[in-house]
Design a protein around this motif. Structure first.
Motif, PDB file in Angstrom:
ATOM      1  N   ASN A  24       0.833  -1.210   0.000  1.00 54.75           N
ATOM      2  CA  ASN A  24       0.000   0.000   0.000  1.00 54.75           C
ATOM      3  C   ASN A  24       0.865   1.258   0.000  1.00 54.75           C
ATOM      4  O   ASN A  24       0.591   2.224  -0.717  1.00 54.75           O
ATOM      5  CB  ASN A  24      -0.909   0.035   1.226  1.00 54.75           C
ATOM      6  N   LYS A  25       1.922   1.234   0.794  1.00 49.95           N
ATOM      7  CA  LYS A  25       2.820   2.383   0.898  1.00 49.95           C
ATOM      8  C   LYS A  25       3.501   2.675  -0.444  1.00 49.95           C
ATOM      9  O   LYS A  25       3.614   3.832  -0.866  1.00 49.95           O
ATOM     10  CB  LYS A  25       3.870   2.118   1.976  1.00 49.95           C
ATOM     11  N   ASN A  73       1.090   9.301  -5.869  1.00 48.82           N
ATOM     12  CA  ASN A  73       1.502  10.682  -5.614  1.00 48.82           C
ATOM     13  C   ASN A  73       2.318  11.251  -6.776  1.00 48.82           C
ATOM     14  O   ASN A  73       2.233  12.447  -7.080  1.00 48.82           O
ATOM     15  CB  ASN A  73       2.308  10.764  -4.316  1.00 48.82           C
ATOM     16  N   TYR A 116       2.473   1.766  -3.511  1.00 47.11           N
ATOM     17  CA  TYR A 116       1.520   2.224  -4.532  1.00 47.11           C
ATOM     18  C   TYR A 116       0.965   3.609  -4.217  1.00 47.11           C
ATOM     19  O   TYR A 116       0.602   4.361  -5.140  1.00 47.11           O
ATOM     20  CB  TYR A 116       0.407   1.192  -4.720  1.00 47.11           C
ATOM     21  N   THR A 117       0.915   3.967  -2.941  1.00 49.51           N
ATOM     22  CA  THR A 117       0.545   5.347  -2.585  1.00 49.51           C
ATOM     23  C   THR A 117       1.592   6.318  -3.112  1.00 49.51           C
ATOM     24  O   THR A 117       1.261   7.375  -3.671  1.00 49.51           O
ATOM     25  CB  THR A 117       0.413   5.487  -1.057  1.00 49.51           C
ATOM     26  N   LYS A 163      -6.383  14.771  -4.769  1.00 51.65           N
ATOM     27  CA  LYS A 163      -5.464  13.996  -5.623  1.00 51.65           C
ATOM     28  C   LYS A 163      -6.199  13.450  -6.842  1.00 51.65           C
ATOM     29  O   LYS A 163      -5.700  13.506  -7.964  1.00 51.65           O
ATOM     30  CB  LYS A 163      -4.847  12.837  -4.838  1.00 51.65           C
ATOM     31  N   TYR A 213      -6.914   3.046   1.724  1.00 47.97           N
ATOM     32  CA  TYR A 213      -5.661   2.282   1.735  1.00 47.97           C
ATOM     33  C   TYR A 213      -4.554   2.908   0.884  1.00 47.97           C
ATOM     34  O   TYR A 213      -3.381   2.632   1.122  1.00 47.97           O
ATOM     35  CB  TYR A 213      -5.921   0.841   1.279  1.00 47.97           C
ATOM     36  N   LEU A 214      -4.927   3.732  -0.103  1.00 42.02           N
ATOM     37  CA  LEU A 214      -3.921   4.325  -0.983  1.00 42.02           C
ATOM     38  C   LEU A 214      -3.937   5.850  -0.928  1.00 42.02           C
ATOM     39  O   LEU A 214      -3.302   6.504  -1.754  1.00 42.02           O
ATOM     40  CB  LEU A 214      -4.133   3.833  -2.427  1.00 42.02           C
ATOM     41  N   ASP A 215      -4.661   6.390   0.046  1.00 40.07           N
ATOM     42  CA  ASP A 215      -4.669   7.837   0.306  1.00 40.07           C
ATOM     43  C   ASP A 215      -5.044   8.648  -0.927  1.00 40.07           C
ATOM     44  O   ASP A 215      -4.472   9.708  -1.190  1.00 40.07           O
ATOM     45  CB  ASP A 215      -3.294   8.281   0.837  1.00 40.07           C
ATOM     46  N   VAL A 216      -6.007   8.143  -1.693  1.00 35.75           N
ATOM     47  CA  VAL A 216      -6.493   8.893  -2.851  1.00 35.75           C
ATOM     48  C   VAL A 216      -7.563   9.871  -2.354  1.00 35.75           C
ATOM     49  O   VAL A 216      -8.744   9.543  -2.277  1.00 35.75           O
ATOM     50  CB  VAL A 216      -7.055   7.963  -3.942  1.00 35.75           C
TER      51      VAL A 216
END
Length: 272
Positions: A140-141, A148, A143-144, A261, A254-257
Motif C-alpha cells: 500500500n505504501k 503521488n 503504490y501510494t 489527488k 488504503y492508498l490515500d487517494v
C-alpha cells in the motif's frame, strides 16, 4: 484505444491512452506507459522513449531483480524504485540464469505425492499474490507513493514496469484507471490485453523450462504463474471490496487517494 508500442527490447509495452472513462472522457496519450523491464532495450528503443519526452520510470522490481538485470539508462529520465515485495510475481518473472535452481527446487517438491498436491493447489497462487498487493501495508505504501507521482505534471510522461509487466505493473495500471473513473469492465480489458502481448514470450519461456524438465506438475505450476488470468484480476477486486466495501473507498482508505489527488490526476490524464 490502447496503443501497443513495439520496442525491440520489450514484449509488453503500451501507452494507456485512448481508454474512455464513465464520463465519456478519454485518457490522454503520452501520459502513462506500462511495460516489462527495460534491461534489453536497444539504442533505437532509447531514442524512441527520448522522443516521447519520457520524464520518469517507476520500477516495481525487487532489489535482486534489478541487480541481475538493471534497466538501460535513458538520459534525463529519473528512476524511482517502488518494489511492493511481491515474491510470487518475482518468481513468475525469473530469468534463464535462475531457471535451473528454481526448477530443481520444484522437481524436489514434485517428487512426493504430498508435494505434487501442493503444486497443484498452487497453480493459481498468483490470485493470492494479487490479494497481497491489495492488502499488504508495505505494498500500500509503495503504490501510494506511485499515485503521488501522478499528481505532478513534472513527472509525466511516466513509464512504470516490473519484470514482465503483468502483475505488479498491472496493479499500478488498475488503480490508476480506477482513479480516472474507468469502468470495471474496461479496466479488466486492459489487464487482459497483457495475455495477448505476452503470448509469444510465454511460449518461449515454457520451451526453455522444458529443457530442464518434463515433469507435468512443475510445468503446469510454472505456466500458471506466467498466465494472465481473469481470476487474478477478480481476486484483486474481491479483496478491495472485502477491505473497504467499494473500490473508491479502498483507494481513499488504503492508498490515500483524496478528492484533491483524484481531481488533479483526472485533470492531468483526461482529455478536456
Amino acid at each position: 484505444m490502447t496503443k501497443i508500442i513495439t520496442l525491440e527490447g520489450t514484449f509488453n509495452t503500451r501507452d494507456m491512452g485512448g481508454i474512455m472513462n464513465e464520463e465519456g472522457k478519454y485518457v490522454r496519450y503520452n501520459r502513462m506507459i506500462r511495460s516489462d523491464a527495460l534491461n534489453k532495450i536497444t539504442n533505437h528503443d532509447v531514442e524512441y522513449l527520448e522522443e516521447l519526452g519520457l520524464k520518469t520510470i517507476v520500477d516495481f522490481r525487487g532489489k535482486q531483480e534489478i541487480e541481475k538485470a538493471p534497466d538501460i539508462k535513458i538520459a534525463g529520465v529519473k528512476e524511482i524504485h517502488l518494489s511492493p515485495n511481491a515474491e510470487v510475481a518475482n518468481l513468475a518473472s525469473g530469468n534463464i540464469v535462475d531457471d535451473k535452481v528454481k526448477i530443481d527446487t520444484l522437481i524436489k517438491e514434485a517428487s512426493t505425492k504430498e508435494g505434487r498436491a501442493r503444486l497443484q493447489a498452487r497453480t493459481d497462487e498468483m490470485s493470492e499474490q494479487m490479494r497481497e498487493l491489495v492488502n499488504s501495508p508495505y505494498a500500500n505504501k509503495q503504490y501510494t507513493a506511485f499515485i503521488n507521482l501522478l499528481t505532478n505534471e513534472d513527472n509525466l510522461p511516466l513509464l512504470h514496469h516490473c519484470k514482465g509487466g503483468k502483475d505488479r505493473t498491472g496493479f499500478g495500471a488498475m488503480i490508476t484507471l480506477f482513479i480516472l473513473d474507468v469502468s470495471l469492465d474496461k479496466v479488466k480489458e486492459d489487464y487482459m490485453l497483457t495475455k495477448k502481448c505476452m503470448c509469444e514470450r510465454n511460449e518461449k519461456r515454457m520451451a526453455e523450462y522444458r529443457q530442464y524438465t518434463d515433469n507435468p506438475f512443475v510445468l503446469d505450476y510454472l505456466s500458471g504463474l506466467m498466465q494472465t488470468k481473469e481470476i487474478y484480476f477478480d481476486a484483486a477486486i474481491d479483496e478491495m471490496i472485502k477491505l473497504a466495501g467499494t473500490i473508491p473507498n479502498y483507494l481513499e482508505k488504503y492508498l490515500d487517494v483524496t478528492p484533491e489527488k483524484k481531481a488533479k490526476i483526472k485533470q492531468l490524464f483526461l482529455e478536456d
